[in-house]
Design an enzyme around this catalytic site. Structure first.
Site, PDB file in Angstrom:
ATOM      1  N   ASP A 119      -8.621 -52.881  12.270  1.00 49.76           N
ATOM      2  CA  ASP A 119      -7.314 -52.298  12.008  1.00 49.76           C
ATOM      3  C   ASP A 119      -6.890 -51.572  13.310  1.00 49.76           C
ATOM      4  O   ASP A 119      -7.725 -51.363  14.199  1.00 49.76           O
ATOM      5  CB  ASP A 119      -7.491 -51.322  10.833  1.00 49.76           C
ATOM      6  CG  ASP A 119      -6.325 -50.397  10.640  1.00 49.76           C
ATOM      7  OD1 ASP A 119      -5.208 -50.900  10.502  1.00 49.76           O
ATOM      8  OD2 ASP A 119      -6.541 -49.165  10.610  1.00 49.76           O
ATOM      9  N   ASP A 121      -4.056 -48.552  13.825  1.00 50.14           N
ATOM     10  CA  ASP A 121      -3.805 -47.096  13.762  1.00 50.14           C
ATOM     11  C   ASP A 121      -4.901 -46.372  12.990  1.00 50.14           C
ATOM     12  O   ASP A 121      -5.258 -46.762  11.877  1.00 50.14           O
ATOM     13  CB  ASP A 121      -2.455 -46.831  13.085  1.00 50.14           C
ATOM     14  CG  ASP A 121      -1.305 -47.227  13.979  1.00 50.14           C
ATOM     15  OD1 ASP A 121      -0.931 -46.443  14.856  1.00 50.14           O
ATOM     16  OD2 ASP A 121      -0.794 -48.348  13.809  1.00 50.14           O
ATOM     17  N   ASP A 322      -9.081 -47.759   8.358  1.00 48.07           N
ATOM     18  CA  ASP A 322      -9.029 -46.364   7.879  1.00 48.07           C
ATOM     19  C   ASP A 322      -8.088 -46.136   6.718  1.00 48.07           C
ATOM     20  O   ASP A 322      -8.028 -45.036   6.167  1.00 48.07           O
ATOM     21  CB  ASP A 322      -8.553 -45.445   9.020  1.00 48.07           C
ATOM     22  CG  ASP A 322      -7.074 -45.617   9.285  1.00 48.07           C
ATOM     23  OD1 ASP A 322      -6.632 -46.782   9.402  1.00 48.07           O
ATOM     24  OD2 ASP A 322      -6.347 -44.610   9.350  1.00 48.07           O
TER      25      ASP A 322
HETATM   26  O1  LIG Z   1      -2.556 -51.120   9.607  1.00 45.65           O
HETATM   27  P1  LIG Z   1      -2.480 -50.094  10.703  1.00 45.65           P
HETATM   28  O2  LIG Z   1      -2.653 -50.674  12.076  1.00 45.65           O
HETATM   29  O3  LIG Z   1      -3.416 -48.947  10.449  1.00 45.65           O
HETATM   30  O4  LIG Z   1      -0.999 -49.524  10.621  1.00 45.65           O
HETATM   31  C1  LIG Z   1      -0.629 -48.681   9.529  1.00 45.65           C
HETATM   32  C2  LIG Z   1       0.586 -47.857   9.917  1.00 45.65           C
HETATM   33  O5  LIG Z   1       0.221 -47.218  11.149  1.00 45.65           O
HETATM   34  C3  LIG Z   1       1.232 -46.493  11.839  1.00 45.65           C
HETATM   35  O6  LIG Z   1       1.467 -45.274  11.166  1.00 45.65           O
HETATM   36  C4  LIG Z   1       0.352 -44.396  11.159  1.00 45.65           C
HETATM   37  O7  LIG Z   1      -0.004 -44.061  12.518  1.00 45.65           O
HETATM   38  C5  LIG Z   1       1.008 -43.299  13.229  1.00 45.65           C
HETATM   39  C6  LIG Z   1       0.520 -43.122  14.663  1.00 45.65           C
HETATM   40  O8  LIG Z   1      -0.707 -42.479  14.700  1.00 45.65           O
HETATM   41  C7  LIG Z   1       1.259 -41.972  12.505  1.00 45.65           C
HETATM   42  O9  LIG Z   1       2.262 -41.236  13.189  1.00 45.65           O
HETATM   43  C8  LIG Z   1       1.703 -42.273  11.071  1.00 45.65           C
HETATM   44  O10 LIG Z   1       1.858 -41.057  10.352  1.00 45.65           O
HETATM   45  C9  LIG Z   1       0.673 -43.145  10.360  1.00 45.65           C
HETATM   46  O11 LIG Z   1       1.130 -43.533   9.071  1.00 45.65           O
HETATM   47  C10 LIG Z   1       2.487 -47.313  11.990  1.00 45.65           C
HETATM   48  O12 LIG Z   1       3.480 -46.519  12.584  1.00 45.65           O
HETATM   49  C11 LIG Z   1       2.926 -47.903  10.663  1.00 45.65           C
HETATM   50  O13 LIG Z   1       4.052 -48.716  10.849  1.00 45.65           O
HETATM   51  C12 LIG Z   1       1.789 -48.750  10.134  1.00 45.65           C
HETATM   52  O14 LIG Z   1       2.164 -49.375   8.918  1.00 45.65           O
END
Ligand SMILES: O=P(O)(O)OC[C@H]1O[C@H](O[C@H]2O[C@H](CO)[C@@H](O)[C@H](O)[C@H]2O)[C@H](O)[C@@H](O)[C@@H]1O
Length: 379
Positions: A119, A121, A322
């Site tokens: 994954d 983020d 995560d």
């Molecule tokens: O599937 P992932 O790669 O884990 O993406 C899931 C979401 O991640 C991002 O949002 C998350 O991370 C951001 C940066 O650290 C944070 O600001 C936010 O609060 C988190 O939810 C991304 O911006 C989303 O579009 C993804 O769906």
């Protein structure tokens, strides 16, 4: 409630979903065990009643879920608190650290081909306030690059594929964006899933690639909803609406708590007229996506098929993630037939379908390095 034992538990559940997909945890079983259980939770239906009362109830339910998935700092930042630490240590009895049990994992991996799924983020990059600034460190990029020399490696993200590719920047990997609804694999290597639209395209290096997009027909609808959400939330300070191509993220991380309910209401008001869309939760984010039977778990299976690695006794898939959406992939590896290990990245106890845990992206990096060292030691 601890859903494994049925007893009350201090363990937090992550991001409850107000829809039909349920988080179920089954008894741990090692990869490639002979009996597999059927997944009975795959059909997605979203009940939608259009009366004002029900809509209010739904928006309130989203708001409750937002609160539940956002633990207070007191619960999160208590590294020195003995109780919290003990709770975490108790939790790692159920979800052992993939670093401290590395030898054990590798004893299962011996003689098998590892396939790695990551994954983005919260796994390869730390969670930051500003989604557009979730950069990956150079050290992490090197670690991913090295691990990909030895094991087929794919990134599976909720982000748009272009965005996650921009962050990671390694052309040797496979990429699945929009929670797996947009997959890119090198041309000519894939077995095609019959309901996927395949498009031959050219990547940033000018190489032919295959694109598999499960939700193309939803693009016009997603674009319309994106515009409506930008408009309806424009006066709420701190909201960010992110275009993830086949899905949309509405971030409330930077919104004052008192306005979270407003965010939930705006989102509900927009999507209630779109029965073909559903809402899920991530880390301080509401995610809008098509009601189709596709998720990160399906993307993982598809990638294994594409790589010619599905249903192989000598393959050990490992998925590191995560988020609530990663649970679909953990479940696939737990239920089989592609048995493998899910590794949950979390600094606090959560109920999960994963087998193992890592605290944060820095431990993920250690784990990737350990995989490389192990592989090199085999000669
Ligand atoms: O599937 P992932 O790669 O884990 O993406 C899931 C979401 O991640 C991002 O949002 C998350 O991370 C951001 C940066 O650290 C944070 O600001 C936010 O609060 C988190 O939810 C991304 O911006 C989303 O579009 C993804 O769906």
């Amino acid at each position: 409630m601890d859903i494994k034992s049925g007893h009350p538990s201090p363990v937090m559940t992550d991001s409850p979903q107000i829809s039909n997909s349920r988080l179920t945890v089954r008894q741990s079983r090692p990869p490639h065990s002979s009996s597999s259980s059927q997944n009975n939770n795959l059909l997605l239906t979203v009940p939608r009643k259009k009366t004002g009362i029900i809509d209010d109830v739904k928006a309130n339910a989203w708001f409750d879920a937002m609160i539940a998935s956002s633990p207070t700092p007191a619960l999160v930042n208590k590294d020195n608190d003995a109780t919290t630490d003990m709770t975490y240590r108790e939790w790692t009895v159920k979800y052992p650290s993939a670093l401290t049990t590395f030898e054990k994992i590798m004893s299962v991996a011996k003689g098998k081909r590892i396939a790695l799924f990551l994954d983005y983020d919260g796994t390869l990059s730390p969670i930051v306030e500003e989604p557009d600034a979730a950069y990956m460190s150079t050290d992490m990029r090197t670690a991913v690059q090295n691990v990909a020399k030895y094991f087929p490696t794919a990134i599976i993200s909720g982000r748009s594929r272009d965005k996650v590719y921009e962050f990671v920047g390694l052309s040797e990997l496979y990429y699945a964006g929009s929670h797996g609804m947009d997959i890119m694999s090198p041309a000519g290597e894939s077995l095609y899933h019959k309901h996927l639209t395949r498009t031959v395209s050219i990547n940033e290096q000018g190489k032919d690639v295959n694109l598999f997009q499960t939700a193309s027909e939803f693009l016009p609808m997603i674009d319309k909803v994106l515009c409506s959400l930008v408009e309806s939330t424009k006066d709420i300070k701190g909201v960010k609406v992110e275009d993830n191509r086949f899905c949309i993220s509405v971030h409330y991380r930077n919104v004052e708590d008192k306005n979270w309910k407003l965010v939930a209401q705006c989102v509900d008001d927009v999507i209630k007229t779109y029965p073909k869309l559903r809402l899920t939760h991530g880390r301080k984010v509401l995610e809008i996506r098509p009601v189709i039977d596709w998720d990160k778990g399906k993307a993982l299976t598809f990638l294994l098929e594409s790589l010619g690695l599905n249903n192989c006794e000598d393959v050990l898939p490992i998925y590191v993630g995560d988020d609530r959406t990663d649970e679909d992939a953990f479940k696939v590896l737990r239920d089989g037939p592609n048995y493998g290990y899910g590794v949950l990245v979390s600094a606090m106890p959560k109920v999960s379908n994963a087998f193992y845990s890592l605290r944060d992206p820095s431990e993920v990096m250690e784990f990737l390095k350990a995989l490389v060292t192990w592989k090199r030691s085999l000669g």
